[in-house]
Design a protein around this motif. Structure first.
Motif, PDB file in Angstrom:
ATOM      1  N   ASP A  85       6.401  42.750  80.032  1.00 13.40           N
ATOM      2  CA  ASP A  85       6.928  42.738  81.399  1.00 13.40           C
ATOM      3  C   ASP A  85       6.915  44.145  81.988  1.00 13.40           C
ATOM      4  O   ASP A  85       6.490  44.352  83.128  1.00 13.40           O
ATOM      5  CB  ASP A  85       8.359  42.191  81.417  1.00 13.40           C
ATOM      6  CG  ASP A  85       8.395  40.699  81.110  1.00 13.40           C
ATOM      7  OD1 ASP A  85       7.324  40.073  81.173  1.00 13.40           O
ATOM      8  OD2 ASP A  85       9.482  40.176  80.814  1.00 13.40           O
ATOM      9  N   TYR A  86       7.379  45.088  81.218  1.00 11.60           N
ATOM     10  CA  TYR A  86       7.443  46.466  81.698  1.00 11.60           C
ATOM     11  C   TYR A  86       6.037  46.986  82.017  1.00 11.60           C
ATOM     12  O   TYR A  86       5.815  47.628  83.045  1.00 11.60           O
ATOM     13  CB  TYR A  86       8.100  47.379  80.662  1.00 11.60           C
ATOM     14  CG  TYR A  86       9.558  47.089  80.444  1.00 11.60           C
ATOM     15  CD1 TYR A  86      10.387  46.715  81.497  1.00 11.60           C
ATOM     16  CD2 TYR A  86      10.137  47.201  79.179  1.00 11.60           C
ATOM     17  CE1 TYR A  86      11.731  46.445  81.295  1.00 11.60           C
ATOM     18  CE2 TYR A  86      11.472  46.941  78.970  1.00 11.60           C
ATOM     19  CZ  TYR A  86      12.265  46.557  80.027  1.00 11.60           C
ATOM     20  OH  TYR A  86      13.590  46.299  79.822  1.00 11.60           O
ATOM     21  N   THR A  87       5.113  46.695  81.113  1.00 14.52           N
ATOM     22  CA  THR A  87       3.753  47.171  81.323  1.00 14.52           C
ATOM     23  C   THR A  87       3.160  46.586  82.599  1.00 14.52           C
ATOM     24  O   THR A  87       2.503  47.279  83.380  1.00 14.52           O
ATOM     25  CB  THR A  87       2.874  46.782  80.117  1.00 14.52           C
ATOM     26  OG1 THR A  87       3.545  47.182  78.918  1.00 14.52           O
ATOM     27  CG2 THR A  87       1.541  47.487  80.192  1.00 14.52           C
ATOM     28  N   ARG A  88       3.451  45.315  82.815  1.00 11.86           N
ATOM     29  CA  ARG A  88       2.961  44.660  84.018  1.00 11.86           C
ATOM     30  C   ARG A  88       3.580  45.320  85.254  1.00 11.86           C
ATOM     31  O   ARG A  88       2.891  45.628  86.234  1.00 11.86           O
ATOM     32  CB  ARG A  88       3.314  43.174  83.969  1.00 11.86           C
ATOM     33  CG  ARG A  88       2.277  42.284  84.649  1.00 11.86           C
ATOM     34  CD  ARG A  88       2.544  40.822  84.348  1.00 11.86           C
ATOM     35  NE  ARG A  88       2.510  40.539  82.917  1.00 11.86           N
ATOM     36  CZ  ARG A  88       3.445  39.853  82.253  1.00 11.86           C
ATOM     37  NH1 ARG A  88       4.497  39.384  82.895  1.00 11.86           N
ATOM     38  NH2 ARG A  88       3.327  39.655  80.955  1.00 11.86           N
ATOM     39  N   LEU A  89       4.876  45.540  85.198  1.00 15.59           N
ATOM     40  CA  LEU A  89       5.566  46.196  86.309  1.00 15.59           C
ATOM     41  C   LEU A  89       4.960  47.559  86.591  1.00 15.59           C
ATOM     42  O   LEU A  89       4.747  47.939  87.750  1.00 15.59           O
ATOM     43  CB  LEU A  89       7.055  46.370  85.980  1.00 15.59           C
ATOM     44  CG  LEU A  89       7.968  45.199  86.298  1.00 15.59           C
ATOM     45  CD1 LEU A  89       9.390  45.498  85.843  1.00 15.59           C
ATOM     46  CD2 LEU A  89       7.945  44.928  87.796  1.00 15.59           C
ATOM     47  N   LYS A  90       4.655  48.286  85.528  1.00 16.87           N
ATOM     48  CA  LYS A  90       4.112  49.626  85.693  1.00 16.87           C
ATOM     49  C   LYS A  90       2.745  49.575  86.373  1.00 16.87           C
ATOM     50  O   LYS A  90       2.469  50.356  87.286  1.00 16.87           O
ATOM     51  CB  LYS A  90       4.000  50.307  84.327  1.00 16.87           C
ATOM     52  CG  LYS A  90       3.518  51.734  84.405  1.00 16.87           C
ATOM     53  CD  LYS A  90       3.504  52.378  83.031  1.00 16.87           C
ATOM     54  CE  LYS A  90       2.774  53.698  83.031  1.00 16.87           C
ATOM     55  NZ  LYS A  90       2.727  54.312  81.697  1.00 16.87           N
TER      56      LYS A  90
END
Lengths: 203, 203
Positions: A126-131
């Motif tokens: 999720d974080y990677t996608r957000l980034k």
DNA sequence: CGACACATGTAACACGTTACATGATTTG
DNA sequence: CAAATCATGTAACGTGTTACATGTGTCG
């Protein structure tokens, strides 16, 4: 004390009103740590109580502004100068949970570790996608200002770094547990960690 | 909720009394998170209030034991099964501080980062030293039981992993800041993140 | 005897958090 | 008009945390 100081820092840019503070706070920390509006007002109240901010009049639209006092600025300087204590860090629930899982008999440690791992990996994705989204959106739209974009990116990176470390630690736990199972320690008597006392009697 | 569940887990091994719980808790988490004895009693009170534990008679020496109830065991199972939420993790003070430092003008971000870095590296060294001591002490003396030694080791490893990640993130911040300074974004107007309103008037 | 570890507790506070109440303004 | 957003607040709760009071037993 993070919200207190966070709001104080925002007020250091100039007088703000409650709702605005929430908006600006979330612009920097993203959707990760949503801030209940009510909390802004309670926190402002406590900041005022402690003399770190003062009411600073109102808008023609009725917005109630607060301004940071000299004492508040001093507190803020101190906050920025003093490192967050990483000796005696805040209790980490996961660490405590694993420590207990390993200790208390009848707990499937492997299951606990793997469940957590799945969850953490998911969070990492999720974080990677957000980034990726943040990086793609920044050069084009940039509705928000550049500095808060930067802040949001840094926060995201921190979450990523930390979660990666967590996953690696979980794997590390598994190997350590495997090693431990190969060379188990002699079965200790009951209550071996506590000073052995006389057999307790039920009431 | 970590202490609550931690104590509950310890009680799951069998009835314990307050002071003993503190001893056993600290045997697992080491000196990292010293637990005020008073807190054990307040927490036990709350656990009893919620029906998760019950008083379970006393020793011939007057120790007041508590035992976990069926409801408590259910709660505990749930705790072990449910991963610690890493989506929407607890607010991290350092992340918030850096997000603010980057945003608020007049803050020497570099100084903040480096001060934290020095502190974290120091903490890391302390942990490493502790770990070496723990590993050396275990095979020989082993006054404590093997499982709590294992728990303590895992907790130490977690602290090390996490602190390493923190240091790496701090360095990462510096490079990102350097890049940002090379290619700064156009200076935004005042209160660019908040909806631009009419000029505010002082009261 | 004095100091210290053992042992149990209480009172009080801080912070974070939620749920709720209320109203103005905007927008579909 | 209805729904959503903006905006300010309050009441209440939970956990964590500290400081204090108190008493027993042990050891030098």
């Amino acid at each position: 004390m993070s919200i207190r100081h966070g709001l104080l820092a925002l007020l250091d840019q100039g007088p703000r009103y409650g709702y605005q503070l929430r908006t600006e706070f979330e612009a920097r920390t993203g959707a990760t740590w949503p801030l209940n509006v009510g909390q802004v007002y309670t926190t402002l109240g406590r900041l005022e109580r402690d003399g770190l901010v003062v009411p600073d009049g109102e808008d023609e639209e009725g917005h109630l502004f607060y301004a940071v006092t000299e004492k508040g600025r001093a507190e803020l300087r101190d906050w920025f100068e003093t490192p967050v204590p990483r000796t005696s860090p805040p209790r980490d629930e996961l660490a405590i949970k694993l420590a207990m899982a390993v200790t208390v008999p009848g707990v499937d440690v492997h299951a606990v570790v793997q469940a957590q791992r799945r969850h953490s990996v998911k969070a990492l994705q999720d974080y990677t996608r957000l980034k990726a989204r943040a990086l793609a959106g920044e050069p084009a739209g940039s509705a928000a200002d550049g500095r808060s974009d930067l802040a949001w990116l840094l926060v995201l990176d921190q979450l990523i770094f930390q979660t990666e470390a967590e996953v690696r630690w979980l794997d590390h736990c598994e190997t350590r547990l495997a090693n431990y199972r190969e060379r188990p320690v002699a079965e200790p008597g009951p209550a071996a960690t506590a000073p052995a006392r006389g057999r307790r009697t039920r009431a």
